[in-house]
Design an enzyme around this catalytic site. Structure first.
Site, PDB file in Angstrom:
ATOM      1  N   LYS A  54       0.801  -1.234   0.000  1.00 52.54           N
ATOM      2  CA  LYS A  54       0.000   0.000   0.000  1.00 52.54           C
ATOM      3  C   LYS A  54       0.832   1.283   0.000  1.00 52.54           C
ATOM      4  CE  LYS A  54      -3.290  -1.368  -0.693  1.00 52.54           C
ATOM      5  NZ  LYS A  54      -3.520  -2.208  -1.927  1.00 52.54           N
TER       6      LYS A  54
ATOM      7  N   HIS B 111       7.067  -7.354  -2.263  1.00 54.19           N
ATOM      8  CA  HIS B 111       6.877  -6.667  -0.978  1.00 54.19           C
ATOM      9  C   HIS B 111       7.816  -7.279   0.078  1.00 54.19           C
ATOM     10  CE1 HIS B 111       3.374  -4.495  -2.327  1.00 54.19           C
ATOM     11  NE2 HIS B 111       2.565  -5.532  -2.339  1.00 54.19           N
TER      12      HIS B 111
ATOM     13  N   SER C 189      -4.863   2.665   4.193  1.00 54.83           N
ATOM     14  CA  SER C 189      -4.998   2.010   2.889  1.00 54.83           C
ATOM     15  C   SER C 189      -5.037   0.483   3.072  1.00 54.83           C
ATOM     16  CB  SER C 189      -3.822   2.419   2.003  1.00 54.83           C
ATOM     17  OG  SER C 189      -3.952   1.848   0.723  1.00 54.83           O
TER      18      SER C 189
END
Ligand code: PPS
Length: 293
Positions: A46, A106, A136
């Site tokens: 995010k 990520h 988010s």
């Protein structure tokens, strides 16, 4: 994805909380063979991954908007560690992707497959202030069903601060990659800078890549990667994902795209608690974030 794997609790990969379905694919990810001309886009979730991915594909396609609509962003920039029943894994996708490849991850720095370091690949890391990240993420937990139920925002804030959200501690992630940039080819960018002056940040990227483009190309890149343009672009907005995986009725993937939305969500007490936690966990670093613009 099979019903039984929806909203499954997270597992643990070398101490990092992660989706069990991803952990099952870890042996293939760990042994992933990077190529020297791979460009890795690395982020904590995010933090502007999709935005940066679209910018990178636009750069790779010399600002050709049509070419960038050839496929969904998650196919143009495969997600290294993704493994969800019903869709090809990131590793499988990448095997079939011609060079030069753009790769999304990520992973925290200590879990990046060794091959990226051995091949000395260029990496662009993008970080976003944690207050906007947690908001988010809270909406994303609701719409992307690979996540467990986040509970209330108050509960999810605690999960996040405790480093128990998927991919673990935000602090460890941003700090780990920040330190690594001193020894490797890493361009470290901030979501807030990209919001403030996208032209300048795109130019930084071009310089990092050693690529020159004409001014009109930069202009087209900026137009096609604005929040509004991406939100209505089916190749960029994730609406082509099966609803079983992402339900945009619960929350759109491109939700608000602003800096400071946390102010519409945090109570005064939650903000104070967050500030104290942040100060404790960011002590001793020269890494700073803008929480608002
Ligand atoms: S993911 O699932 O981790 O890959 O998500 P990621 O792409 O990192 O983050 C999604 C958030 O980025 C916002 N976004 C943008 N902001 C500004 N401009 C553009 N072009 C843009 N594209 C995506 C997206 O709206 C999510 O943030 P929130 O705050 O939820 O709106």
């Amino acid at each position: 994805m099979g019903q039984e794997r929806i909203r499954e609790e997270l597992g643990s990969l070398h101490g990092i909380p992660l989706y069990k379905v991803f952990i099952e694919g870890w042996p293939q990810v760990k042994d992933f063979q990077a190529r020297p001309d791979d460009l890795l886009i690395s982020t904590y979730p995010k933090s502007g991954t999709t935005w940066l991915s679209e910018i990178m594909d636009m750069i790779y396609q010399d600002g050709d908007v049509e070419k960038c609509q050839r496929d969904a962003i998650y196919n143009r920039v495969p997600f290294l560690e993704v493994k969800v029943p019903g869709i090809p894994s990131g590793v499988e996708q990448l095997k079939n992707t011609p060079s030069p490849r753009l790769v999304k991850t990520h992973l925290p720095v200590q879990l990046l497959p060794q091959s990226f370091w051995e091949k000395d690949c260029k990496i662009i890391y993008m970080a976003r202030n944690p207050k906007d990240v947690v908001i988010s993420y809270y909406y994303f937990y609701q719409m992307a069903k690979v996540h467990p139920d986040p509970g209330t925002l108050a509960e999810f804030l605690e999960t996040f601060l405790a480093g128990k959200a998927a991919y673990g501690s935000w602090y460890d992630h941003v700090r780990g990659w920040w330190e690594k940039r001193k020894e490797k080819k890493i361009l470290y960018l901030f979501y807030e800078d990209m919001k403030k002056d996208p032209r300048q940040e795109v130019k930084k990227i071009l310089q990092f890549l050693g690529k020159e483009v004409v001014e009109g190309t930069v202009e087209r890149i900026l137009q096609n990667t604005s929040f509004q343009a991406m939100k209505k672009n089916p190749a960029a907005n994730y609406e082509t994902m099966p609803t079983a995986l992402m339900d945009h009725n619960l929350s759109p993937f491109l939700r608000k795209g602003i800096c400071g939305d946390w102010k519409n969500h945090f109570t005064v007490a939650q903000n104070e608690r967050f500030n104290r936690h942040y100060q404790e966990h960011m002590a001793g670093t020269d890494l700073h974030f803008q929480m608002e613009m």
